[in-house]
Design a protein around this motif. Sequence first.
Motif, PDB file in Angstrom:
ATOM      1  N   ARG A 471      48.083  45.447  30.200  1.00 58.28           N
ATOM      2  CA  ARG A 471      47.086  46.161  31.247  1.00 58.28           C
ATOM      3  C   ARG A 471      45.851  45.165  31.582  1.00 58.28           C
ATOM      4  N   VAL A 472      45.622  44.645  30.562  1.00 59.54           N
ATOM      5  CA  VAL A 472      44.355  43.746  30.842  1.00 59.54           C
ATOM      6  C   VAL A 472      44.624  42.715  32.020  1.00 59.54           C
ATOM      7  N   ALA A 473      45.823  41.956  31.815  1.00 59.55           N
ATOM      8  CA  ALA A 473      46.113  40.962  32.620  1.00 59.55           C
ATOM      9  C   ALA A 473      46.464  41.451  34.128  1.00 59.55           C
ATOM     10  N   GLU A 474      46.958  42.544  34.026  1.00 63.64           N
ATOM     11  CA  GLU A 474      47.357  43.200  35.454  1.00 63.64           C
ATOM     12  C   GLU A 474      45.830  43.628  36.147  1.00 63.64           C
ATOM     13  N   LYS A 475      44.778  44.185  35.249  1.00 67.75           N
ATOM     14  CA  LYS A 475      43.522  44.465  35.726  1.00 67.75           C
ATOM     15  C   LYS A 475      42.828  43.165  36.219  1.00 67.75           C
ATOM     16  N   LEU A 476      42.893  41.952  35.361  1.00 66.11           N
ATOM     17  CA  LEU A 476      42.099  40.939  35.851  1.00 66.11           C
ATOM     18  C   LEU A 476      42.941  40.535  37.072  1.00 66.11           C
ATOM     19  N   ARG A 477      44.058  40.419  37.458  1.00 65.82           N
ATOM     20  CA  ARG A 477      44.886  40.019  38.808  1.00 65.82           C
ATOM     21  C   ARG A 477      44.140  40.943  39.894  1.00 65.82           C
ATOM     22  N   GLU A 478      43.837  42.354  39.409  1.00 59.88           N
ATOM     23  CA  GLU A 478      43.486  43.089  40.635  1.00 59.88           C
ATOM     24  C   GLU A 478      42.181  42.870  41.125  1.00 59.88           C
ATOM     25  N   LEU A 479      41.526  42.526  40.115  1.00 57.39           N
ATOM     26  CA  LEU A 479      39.958  42.162  40.173  1.00 57.39           C
ATOM     27  C   LEU A 479      39.835  41.199  40.857  1.00 57.39           C
ATOM     28  N   SER A 480      40.581  40.050  40.760  1.00 58.73           N
ATOM     29  CA  SER A 480      40.334  38.818  41.210  1.00 58.73           C
ATOM     30  C   SER A 480      40.605  38.628  42.793  1.00 58.73           C
ATOM     31  N   ARG A 481      40.795  39.878  43.579  1.00 65.07           N
ATOM     32  CA  ARG A 481      40.899  40.051  44.815  1.00 65.07           C
ATOM     33  C   ARG A 481      39.642  39.971  45.328  1.00 65.07           C
ATOM     34  N   ASN A 482      38.506  40.646  44.662  1.00 66.63           N
ATOM     35  CA  ASN A 482      37.274  40.226  45.345  1.00 66.63           C
ATOM     36  C   ASN A 482      36.409  39.149  44.517  1.00 66.63           C
ATOM     37  N   THR A 483      36.645  39.112  43.274  1.00 74.73           N
ATOM     38  CA  THR A 483      35.880  38.041  42.415  1.00 74.73           C
ATOM     39  C   THR A 483      36.602  37.160  41.823  1.00 74.73           C
ATOM     40  N   GLN A 484      36.187  35.976  42.118  1.00 75.92           N
ATOM     41  CA  GLN A 484      36.814  34.758  41.325  1.00 75.92           C
ATOM     42  C   GLN A 484      36.742  35.002  39.655  1.00 75.92           C
ATOM     43  N   ILE A 485      37.808  34.910  39.028  1.00 72.95           N
ATOM     44  CA  ILE A 485      37.994  35.081  37.605  1.00 72.95           C
ATOM     45  C   ILE A 485      38.476  33.982  36.873  1.00 72.95           C
ATOM     46  N   ILE A 486      37.677  33.564  35.946  1.00 76.13           N
ATOM     47  CA  ILE A 486      37.995  32.241  35.039  1.00 76.13           C
ATOM     48  C   ILE A 486      38.048  32.690  33.820  1.00 76.13           C
ATOM     49  N   CYS A 487      39.206  32.605  33.109  1.00 78.60           N
ATOM     50  CA  CYS A 487      39.602  33.194  31.968  1.00 78.60           C
ATOM     51  C   CYS A 487      39.886  32.189  31.040  1.00 78.60           C
ATOM     52  N   VAL A 488      39.401  32.328  29.695  1.00 77.54           N
ATOM     53  CA  VAL A 488      39.699  31.517  28.576  1.00 77.54           C
ATOM     54  C   VAL A 488      40.569  32.554  27.796  1.00 77.54           C
ATOM     55  N   THR A 489      41.896  31.835  27.536  1.00 72.83           N
ATOM     56  CA  THR A 489      42.837  33.019  26.871  1.00 72.83           C
ATOM     57  C   THR A 489      43.926  32.118  26.049  1.00 72.83           C
ATOM     58  N   HIS A 490      44.237  32.862  24.939  1.00 69.53           N
ATOM     59  CA  HIS A 490      45.363  32.622  24.268  1.00 69.53           C
ATOM     60  C   HIS A 490      46.787  33.650  24.660  1.00 69.53           C
ATOM     61  N   SER A 491      46.580  34.208  25.635  1.00 70.23           N
ATOM     62  CA  SER A 491      47.487  35.532  25.954  1.00 70.23           C
ATOM     63  C   SER A 491      48.618  34.843  27.057  1.00 70.23           C
ATOM     64  N   PRO A 492      49.707  35.000  26.823  1.00 69.31           N
ATOM     65  CA  PRO A 492      50.834  34.552  27.671  1.00 69.31           C
ATOM     66  C   PRO A 492      50.683  35.306  28.925  1.00 69.31           C
ATOM     67  N   GLN A 493      50.337  36.827  28.511  1.00 68.11           N
ATOM     68  CA  GLN A 493      50.458  37.621  29.816  1.00 68.11           C
ATOM     69  C   GLN A 493      49.238  37.293  30.859  1.00 68.11           C
ATOM     70  N   ILE A 494      48.074  37.079  30.430  1.00 67.58           N
ATOM     71  CA  ILE A 494      46.785  36.649  31.232  1.00 67.58           C
ATOM     72  C   ILE A 494      47.262  35.387  31.739  1.00 67.58           C
ATOM     73  N   ALA A 495      47.625  34.437  31.236  1.00 66.48           N
ATOM     74  CA  ALA A 495      47.850  33.117  31.898  1.00 66.48           C
ATOM     75  C   ALA A 495      48.880  33.182  32.826  1.00 66.48           C
ATOM     76  N   GLY A 496      50.009  34.095  32.522  1.00 65.11           N
ATOM     77  CA  GLY A 496      51.049  34.185  33.636  1.00 65.11           C
ATOM     78  C   GLY A 496      50.278  34.878  34.903  1.00 65.11           C
ATOM     79  N   LYS A 497      49.496  35.577  34.811  1.00 66.65           N
ATOM     80  CA  LYS A 497      49.226  36.256  35.979  1.00 66.65           C
ATOM     81  C   LYS A 497      48.320  35.703  36.686  1.00 66.65           C
TER      82      LYS A 497
END
Length: 559
Positions: A471-497
């Motif tokens: 859900r966090v990954a989906e929300k980050l992708r949604e948020l990036s429509r208006n704001t640039q997101i730079i995310c340090v992550t160990h999560s495959p779900q976040i990296a994949g989005k």
Amino acid sequence: MLRELRLNNLAIIKNLDLEFNEKFIALTGETGAGKSIILNGISLLIGERSHTEMIRNGEENLFAEGVFELNENQKKRLNELGFEIEDDELIITRFFDRSSKSKIMVNGKRQTLSRLKELMVNIIDLVGQHEHQFLLNNEYHLHLLDRFLNDEGKELSKKIRENVSEIKKLNLRIKNIENEKSKIEEKKDVLEFQFNEINELDLKENEDNELEEEYRILFNAGKISEKLEETSQLLKEGEFSILTALGRAKRNLEQLSDLSESYSELSEKIESVLYEIEEISYSVDNSIGDVEINDNKLEKIVERIDKINKLKRKYGSTITEILEFKDKIEKDLSLVNFENEELENLKIQKKELVSQYFQDSEKLSEIRMKIAGNLQNTVDIQLSDLNMENAKFKVEIVKKEEITAHGTDNAEFLITTNVGETFKPLAKIASGGEISRIMLALKSVFSEVDNISVLIFDEIDTGISGETVRRVAEKLRELSRNTQIICVTHSPQIAGKAQQQFFIKKEIENNFTETKVRELNTEERIREIARIISGDNITEASVSHAKEIMGLWDKKVLI
């Protein structure tokens, strides 16, 4: 948006040059590879203090540079702060060395650290480091709430600011008048004495010069009378007077006029001189009559001259200056009565403005309360989307008595994460997993109004897994429509989005450890996400899972 990042000699980073082309960027790599060091470099660009321990071993200086793309709202805001930004690009450069020599440049101009912080708080927000969390700072909460104001609320807010500005001007004017009035009243007795002392003499312009001349004539009256008498005698009395001599000369020449025309002309000239001397003689006789020997009058003139000279020593070197000083005193004394009247008028104006201020503030407060209720519901929905169904968000609005440009309200964002717990300020939340999701929920709501164009999450996946991280990954992708997101992550779900991914690793060269960063292409991204899923032993199952996460089921990848 952050377009380019350059770092030289920062910890184990020797040279780093990254270009960000997308709005959702993931930074992945093994633990300890230097991902957080990159964030430290970005921290320098937003006003974090530098220290020599940050400089790479064996090097003497550190350099960090970021190129940011600005939108129109940000340019307007930065120009309001006095930065004079004309281009759509903002270049931040920091340099310092082991001798603590430091330089900060913004678009080629030197700036202080405090000014850099003031500028960058409008551009970038680092979530995960409390000192940079824009939404955690309750000083901004009312400002953020007001971003949702309707037209009526904006008009009231503008009216209140203008009203408060006028009240401040009135307060300053009232204070100045009261100070001036106090100063005048303190020396009122002295001013009245000075005014009366000057006024009693009833001075006239040039009077001192006229008195001096009159004094000289009276003082020398005897001598003047004597000389005039003698002059009169020389002119007309006795056989050898000038008039007698001229009369004889004239008659002699008249007797010779028949002999020559020249004698007749000389006779006429003497006659002319004779008339002039007779006129002089008449004037001398009149002057004799005008001479007055009056010791009493002389004494009075001397006394007045002394009084005038006394005033000159005290109030001015000339009568003109003394009279100007008198006029000033009169004006100062009149100010006491005038300022009493003006002061009362100003206080009446202030009372009316203050009354209007509280009326407008009350109306604005009612609008804010409605906005707060809507905001609470919206954020609660976002929290639920992020697998925090029991979390509740609250906007606490507290009234204050003092007059401010924002009205009588003070707002603070509060939250409770579990049923039965009390609401606490956002900054008091301890759990890393909770705070990351709360910040993400808030950012999802405020991204369109808080004007921050770059949002950096430092391991937002910490403390979460499974459905929550999806859900966090989906929300980050949604948020990036208006704001640039730079995310340090160990999560495959976040990296994949993410839309752009960089891989970070450590290498040893010439007995020195160095962080290397490279952008991954699509195939490399699949393999990296598969590595995150299954470790270094990449399997067909992990590759398939990685493609599924990225939505690339038909992509062939060599294991």
